[in-house]
Every structure is written in C-alpha cells, then in structure tokens.
Design a protein around this motif. Structure first.
Motif, mmCIF file in Angstrom:
data_model
loop_
_atom_site.group_PDB
_atom_site.id
_atom_site.type_symbol
_atom_site.label_atom_id
_atom_site.label_comp_id
_atom_site.label_asym_id
_atom_site.label_seq_id
_atom_site.Cartn_x
_atom_site.Cartn_y
_atom_site.Cartn_z
ATOM 1 N N LEU A 133 3.376 -25.493 27.145
ATOM 2 C CA LEU A 133 3.655 -24.212 26.506
ATOM 3 C C LEU A 133 3.042 -23.120 27.356
ATOM 4 O O LEU A 133 2.217 -23.396 28.240
ATOM 5 C CB LEU A 133 3.115 -24.165 25.075
ATOM 6 C CG LEU A 133 1.625 -24.444 24.835
ATOM 7 C CD1 LEU A 133 0.767 -23.217 25.115
ATOM 8 C CD2 LEU A 133 1.420 -24.884 23.403
ATOM 9 N N THR A 134 3.452 -21.903 27.099
ATOM 10 C CA THR A 134 2.810 -20.755 27.738
ATOM 11 C C THR A 134 2.267 -19.871 26.636
ATOM 12 O O THR A 134 2.799 -19.823 25.519
ATOM 13 C CB THR A 134 3.775 -19.942 28.619
ATOM 14 O OG1 THR A 134 4.741 -19.297 27.800
ATOM 15 C CG2 THR A 134 4.439 -20.815 29.662
ATOM 16 N N ALA A 142 -4.461 -17.947 19.648
ATOM 17 C CA ALA A 142 -3.481 -18.989 19.986
ATOM 18 C C ALA A 142 -4.082 -19.996 20.956
ATOM 19 O O ALA A 142 -3.898 -21.205 20.795
ATOM 20 C CB ALA A 142 -2.218 -18.356 20.578
ATOM 21 N N ILE A 143 -4.819 -19.517 21.949
ATOM 22 C CA ILE A 143 -5.432 -20.433 22.922
ATOM 23 C C ILE A 143 -6.405 -21.373 22.221
ATOM 24 O O ILE A 143 -6.406 -22.582 22.487
ATOM 25 C CB ILE A 143 -6.117 -19.645 24.056
ATOM 26 C CG1 ILE A 143 -5.033 -18.965 24.922
ATOM 27 C CG2 ILE A 143 -6.998 -20.548 24.901
ATOM 28 C CD1 ILE A 143 -5.577 -17.964 25.912
ATOM 29 N N LEU A 144 -7.193 -20.850 21.300
ATOM 30 C CA LEU A 144 -8.127 -21.712 20.554
ATOM 31 C C LEU A 144 -7.372 -22.735 19.709
ATOM 32 O O LEU A 144 -7.782 -23.898 19.624
ATOM 33 C CB LEU A 144 -9.053 -20.867 19.689
ATOM 34 C CG LEU A 144 -10.099 -20.062 20.452
ATOM 35 C CD1 LEU A 144 -10.837 -19.103 19.509
ATOM 36 C CD2 LEU A 144 -11.090 -20.979 21.159
ATOM 37 N N LEU A 145 -6.278 -22.324 19.096
ATOM 38 C CA LEU A 145 -5.460 -23.266 18.329
ATOM 39 C C LEU A 145 -4.946 -24.373 19.238
ATOM 40 O O LEU A 145 -5.094 -25.565 18.929
ATOM 41 C CB LEU A 145 -4.282 -22.552 17.661
ATOM 42 C CG LEU A 145 -3.203 -23.469 17.079
ATOM 43 C CD1 LEU A 145 -3.745 -24.309 15.930
ATOM 44 C CD2 LEU A 145 -1.992 -22.661 16.647
ATOM 45 N N LEU A 152 -4.659 -28.432 27.294
ATOM 46 C CA LEU A 152 -5.576 -27.977 28.335
ATOM 47 C C LEU A 152 -4.810 -27.115 29.327
ATOM 48 O O LEU A 152 -3.612 -27.326 29.547
ATOM 49 C CB LEU A 152 -6.188 -29.173 29.067
ATOM 50 C CG LEU A 152 -7.052 -30.101 28.220
ATOM 51 C CD1 LEU A 152 -7.439 -31.336 29.016
ATOM 52 C CD2 LEU A 152 -8.284 -29.361 27.712
ATOM 53 N N PRO A 153 -5.497 -26.165 29.953
ATOM 54 C CA PRO A 153 -4.828 -25.354 30.972
ATOM 55 C C PRO A 153 -4.318 -26.243 32.096
ATOM 56 O O PRO A 153 -4.999 -27.165 32.537
ATOM 57 C CB PRO A 153 -5.925 -24.422 31.483
ATOM 58 C CG PRO A 153 -6.945 -24.404 30.399
ATOM 59 C CD PRO A 153 -6.880 -25.758 29.738
ATOM 60 N N GLU A 154 -3.113 -25.973 32.532
ATOM 61 C CA GLU A 154 -2.516 -26.743 33.611
ATOM 62 C C GLU A 154 -2.943 -26.126 34.943
ATOM 63 O O GLU A 154 -2.774 -24.938 35.158
ATOM 64 C CB GLU A 154 -0.992 -26.728 33.462
ATOM 65 C CG GLU A 154 -0.285 -27.611 34.439
ATOM 66 C CD GLU A 154 1.195 -27.719 34.139
ATOM 67 O OE1 GLU A 154 1.584 -28.695 33.486
ATOM 68 O OE2 GLU A 154 1.941 -26.803 34.533
ATOM 69 N N ARG A 175 -0.968 -27.757 28.770
ATOM 70 C CA ARG A 175 -0.277 -29.041 28.680
ATOM 71 C C ARG A 175 -1.050 -29.997 27.777
ATOM 72 O O ARG A 175 -2.285 -30.024 27.774
ATOM 73 C CB ARG A 175 -0.133 -29.647 30.064
ATOM 74 C CG ARG A 175 0.600 -30.980 30.042
ATOM 75 C CD ARG A 175 0.823 -31.557 31.402
ATOM 76 N NE ARG A 175 -0.459 -31.776 32.056
ATOM 77 C CZ ARG A 175 -0.624 -31.864 33.361
ATOM 78 N NH1 ARG A 175 0.407 -31.755 34.174
ATOM 79 N NH2 ARG A 175 -1.791 -32.079 33.873
ATOM 80 N N LEU A 176 -0.303 -30.811 27.070
ATOM 81 C CA LEU A 176 -0.853 -31.872 26.224
ATOM 82 C C LEU A 176 -0.153 -33.171 26.607
ATOM 83 O O LEU A 176 1.075 -33.250 26.609
ATOM 84 C CB LEU A 176 -0.590 -31.580 24.749
ATOM 85 C CG LEU A 176 -0.948 -32.684 23.753
ATOM 86 C CD1 LEU A 176 -2.445 -32.925 23.715
ATOM 87 C CD2 LEU A 176 -0.423 -32.340 22.353
#
Length: 183
Positions: A133-134, A142-145, A152-154, A175-176
């Motif tokens: 996702l972006t 949103a980042i904390l969610l 994790l940041p790609e 990415r997950l």
C-alpha cells in the motif's frame, strides 16, 4: 445569588433533564460492495479524499475488476461510512490496497482496522503472499495503523517515494508478507 430549592425544580422537570440524548447510530455492517453502491462510493470517496478522489468511471472499473475485495461499511440508512479496496495481480500472489477510508465522524473507533483485518483475511484465504500500500508520509495515524497490522516500509529509503503521484505528492510504500502461516 441564591440557589433554587430542589423541591421547586422538581415541579419543572424540564430543568432537571439535560439535553435530549443524542441518538446512537445504528451499528455499521461490513459487507462486500454492490453495484448499486457506486454513486454512494463516489460521494464517500469525494468527501474523504476531496481533490485526490477517484473519478466515478475509475471507481466503476475498480468495482468491475476487484469486487471480491471491495468492502464497505454500511450504516443501514443508505450511507456508506467507509471502504477498503484491494487489487490483486493476475498471478494472484500479490495485492495492493488501493483505498481505505472512513468518514471523519466515524474515525478513531477501530473501523479502519476492522476493514483492514477483514480484507487481509480474505486475501490470505485467497492465497495472496504479500500486500502493498502507499500512504502519505505525514499521515501518522494511518502509518501507525498499518504498522500495528504488520506492514513495514519497503526499502530503499524507508519506503519513501518522492513525487510518487506527481510533483509534491510523496508516498511511503509499505508491505506486509502474508505467506503461509504469516499474519
């Protein structure tokens, strides 16, 4: 100034009662989007995303292609209060979250998490191995969610992609890994 005796107040119960209780909204129903939802999805997307909302024709095409992973929060009164949309690649191994939104009046109640948990479970059941996702780098909520869900940041650069959607429209790619037994 003297206080009015309680006995006199009891003669006028309207003074004791506070404001009329705010009616609690009906519980939201998380369900797959329907074709008949398209006008309401457009309204919702414009309300939440404003100038970067999907045009109506694109929402239509996204629904036609990805309906199985297009979920909505229905308030039971004809209005949608949120949605999540995941797009899966042709090889059905990777997926992208193309949209997650909840109306401003319903935020901070776990609804975004509920939408994400449900769509991730459906993606996992479909055999998807990774989800990307972006997110706007300044959208800390949103980042904390997403981080709490395992995203994790790609790399490189912590996922930061300058001008991802055009000049000045930076995004962080996250990415997950779902894989077997992950998540």
């Amino acid at each position: 100034m003297t206080a009015e005796p309680l006995e006199r107040s009891l003669d006028r119960p309207e003074q004791l009662a506070g404001p009329a209780p705010f009616p609690y909204p009906l519980p939201l129903v998380l369900r797959p989007a329907r074709e008949s939802d398209l006008p309401e999805l457009r309204r919702l997307d414009e309300e939440v995303f404003q100038e970067v909302a999907y045009p109506g024709f694109l929402l239509r095409q996204l629904y036609d292609i990805y309906a199985e992973h297009f979920l909505v929060l229905d308030d039971g009164e004809g209005r949608l209060r949120g949605y999540v949309l995941a797009a899966t690649t042709a090889l059905r191994r990777d997926s992208w979250i193309l949209g997650l939104c909840v109306t401003h009046d319903r935020r901070r109640h776990g609804l975004g998490r509920e939408l994400m948990v449900e769509v991730l479970a459906r993606l996992r059941d479909a055999g998807i191995e990774q989800v990307r996702l972006t997110v706007e780098p300044s959208n800390r909520a949103a980042i904390l969610l997403y981080r709490s869900l395992g995203f994790l940041p790609e790399e490189p650069d912590g996922g930061l992609r300058r001008d991802y959607f055009g000049p000045g429209m930076d995004r962080q790619v996250m990415r997950l890994e779902l894989g077997r037994g992950a998540g």
